[in-house]
Design a protein around this motif. Sequence first.
Motif, mmCIF file in Angstrom:
data_model
loop_
_atom_site.group_PDB
_atom_site.id
_atom_site.type_symbol
_atom_site.label_atom_id
_atom_site.label_comp_id
_atom_site.label_asym_id
_atom_site.label_seq_id
_atom_site.Cartn_x
_atom_site.Cartn_y
_atom_site.Cartn_z
ATOM 1 N N LEU A 69 0.831 -1.202 0.000
ATOM 2 C CA LEU A 69 0.000 0.000 0.000
ATOM 3 C C LEU A 69 0.870 1.259 0.000
ATOM 4 N N LEU A 70 1.873 1.285 0.852
ATOM 5 C CA LEU A 70 2.733 2.466 0.929
ATOM 6 C C LEU A 70 3.537 2.673 -0.347
ATOM 7 N N ARG A 71 3.955 1.583 -0.964
ATOM 8 C CA ARG A 71 4.703 1.716 -2.217
ATOM 9 C C ARG A 71 3.816 2.300 -3.308
ATOM 10 N N LEU A 72 2.547 1.897 -3.339
ATOM 11 C CA LEU A 72 1.617 2.478 -4.310
ATOM 12 C C LEU A 72 1.440 3.971 -4.055
ATOM 13 N N LYS A 125 -7.420 5.028 -2.876
ATOM 14 C CA LYS A 125 -7.413 4.162 -4.059
ATOM 15 C C LYS A 125 -6.466 2.983 -3.844
ATOM 16 N N ALA A 126 -5.285 3.252 -3.291
ATOM 17 C CA ALA A 126 -4.322 2.182 -3.014
ATOM 18 C C ALA A 126 -4.921 1.177 -2.039
ATOM 19 N N TYR A 127 -5.589 1.678 -1.016
ATOM 20 C CA TYR A 127 -6.236 0.807 -0.038
ATOM 21 C C TYR A 127 -7.278 -0.080 -0.720
ATOM 22 N N GLU A 128 -8.088 0.511 -1.573
ATOM 23 C CA GLU A 128 -9.129 -0.255 -2.268
ATOM 24 C C GLU A 128 -8.524 -1.344 -3.152
ATOM 25 N N ILE A 129 -7.444 -1.013 -3.840
ATOM 26 C CA ILE A 129 -6.778 -1.997 -4.704
ATOM 27 C C ILE A 129 -6.252 -3.161 -3.869
ATOM 28 N N VAL A 130 -5.490 -2.840 -2.832
ATOM 29 C CA VAL A 130 -4.872 -3.878 -2.008
ATOM 30 C C VAL A 130 -5.940 -4.699 -1.295
ATOM 31 N N GLN A 131 -6.956 -4.034 -0.776
ATOM 32 C CA GLN A 131 -8.033 -4.736 -0.073
ATOM 33 C C GLN A 131 -8.752 -5.709 -1.002
ATOM 34 N N SER A 132 -9.045 -5.279 -2.214
ATOM 35 C CA SER A 132 -9.760 -6.160 -3.145
ATOM 36 C C SER A 132 -8.907 -7.366 -3.528
ATOM 37 N N LEU A 133 -7.611 -7.158 -3.692
ATOM 38 C CA LEU A 133 -6.731 -8.281 -4.022
ATOM 39 C C LEU A 133 -6.581 -9.232 -2.841
ATOM 40 N N ALA A 134 -6.510 -8.681 -1.638
ATOM 41 C CA ALA A 134 -6.414 -9.527 -0.442
ATOM 42 C C ALA A 134 -7.681 -10.365 -0.274
ATOM 43 N N ILE A 144 -1.926 -3.151 -10.192
ATOM 44 C CA ILE A 144 -0.642 -3.019 -9.499
ATOM 45 C C ILE A 144 0.487 -2.807 -10.501
ATOM 46 N N THR A 145 0.504 -3.641 -11.527
ATOM 47 C CA THR A 145 1.642 -3.619 -12.457
ATOM 48 C C THR A 145 1.714 -2.345 -13.295
ATOM 49 N N ILE A 146 0.643 -1.579 -13.314
ATOM 50 C CA ILE A 146 0.712 -0.283 -13.988
ATOM 51 C C ILE A 146 1.620 0.677 -13.207
ATOM 52 N N TYR A 147 1.765 0.433 -11.906
ATOM 53 C CA TYR A 147 2.567 1.306 -11.049
ATOM 54 C C TYR A 147 3.898 0.690 -10.622
ATOM 55 N N LEU A 148 3.918 -0.624 -10.447
ATOM 56 C CA LEU A 148 5.099 -1.285 -9.896
ATOM 57 C C LEU A 148 5.642 -2.334 -10.855
ATOM 58 N N SER A 149 6.950 -2.373 -10.965
ATOM 59 C CA SER A 149 7.594 -3.394 -11.793
ATOM 60 C C SER A 149 7.619 -4.721 -11.036
ATOM 61 N N ARG A 150 7.916 -5.763 -11.755
ATOM 62 C CA ARG A 150 8.047 -7.092 -11.151
ATOM 63 C C ARG A 150 9.112 -7.069 -10.044
ATOM 64 N N GLU A 151 10.210 -6.381 -10.304
ATOM 65 C CA GLU A 151 11.298 -6.291 -9.327
ATOM 66 C C GLU A 151 10.843 -5.568 -8.058
ATOM 67 N N GLU A 152 10.074 -4.508 -8.221
ATOM 68 C CA GLU A 152 9.578 -3.775 -7.051
ATOM 69 C C GLU A 152 8.630 -4.640 -6.225
ATOM 70 N N LYS A 170 4.181 5.933 -5.315
ATOM 71 C CA LYS A 170 4.135 6.051 -6.778
ATOM 72 C C LYS A 170 3.076 7.045 -7.251
ATOM 73 N N GLY A 171 2.372 7.658 -6.299
ATOM 74 C CA GLY A 171 1.408 8.683 -6.666
ATOM 75 C C GLY A 171 -0.048 8.267 -6.614
ATOM 76 N N VAL A 172 -0.306 7.037 -6.199
ATOM 77 C CA VAL A 172 -1.689 6.579 -6.071
ATOM 78 C C VAL A 172 -2.265 7.187 -4.789
#
Length: 78
Positions: free
Chosen positions: A3-6, A15-24, A44-52, A9-11
């Motif tokens: 969540l914090l990394r999102l 919105k970040a909470y909603e994304i993470v919550q729905s995936l969880a 997620i992948t729109i904001y974070l790379s596989r490495e991140e 990245k400017g989310v």
Amino acid sequence: GLLLRLVDKGVLRQKAYEIVQSLALRSFEENTNFKDIVMSSPDITIYLSREEIEEIFDLNHHLRNIDFIFEQVMKKYK
């Protein structure tokens, strides 16, 4: 972590909470690995790379200061 990394990245936090919550919730309901769901989520992948994402889920990253922490705690209680 995620969540914090999102947010970094400017989310927007909500919105970040909603994304993470729905995936969880999806991970729980489908009894699937959360990391795998995160890795395959375009939200997620729109904001974070596989490495991140790998770094976020890397236990060594989170435990990197464990020796220092234990040393500090033990000094206090000697």
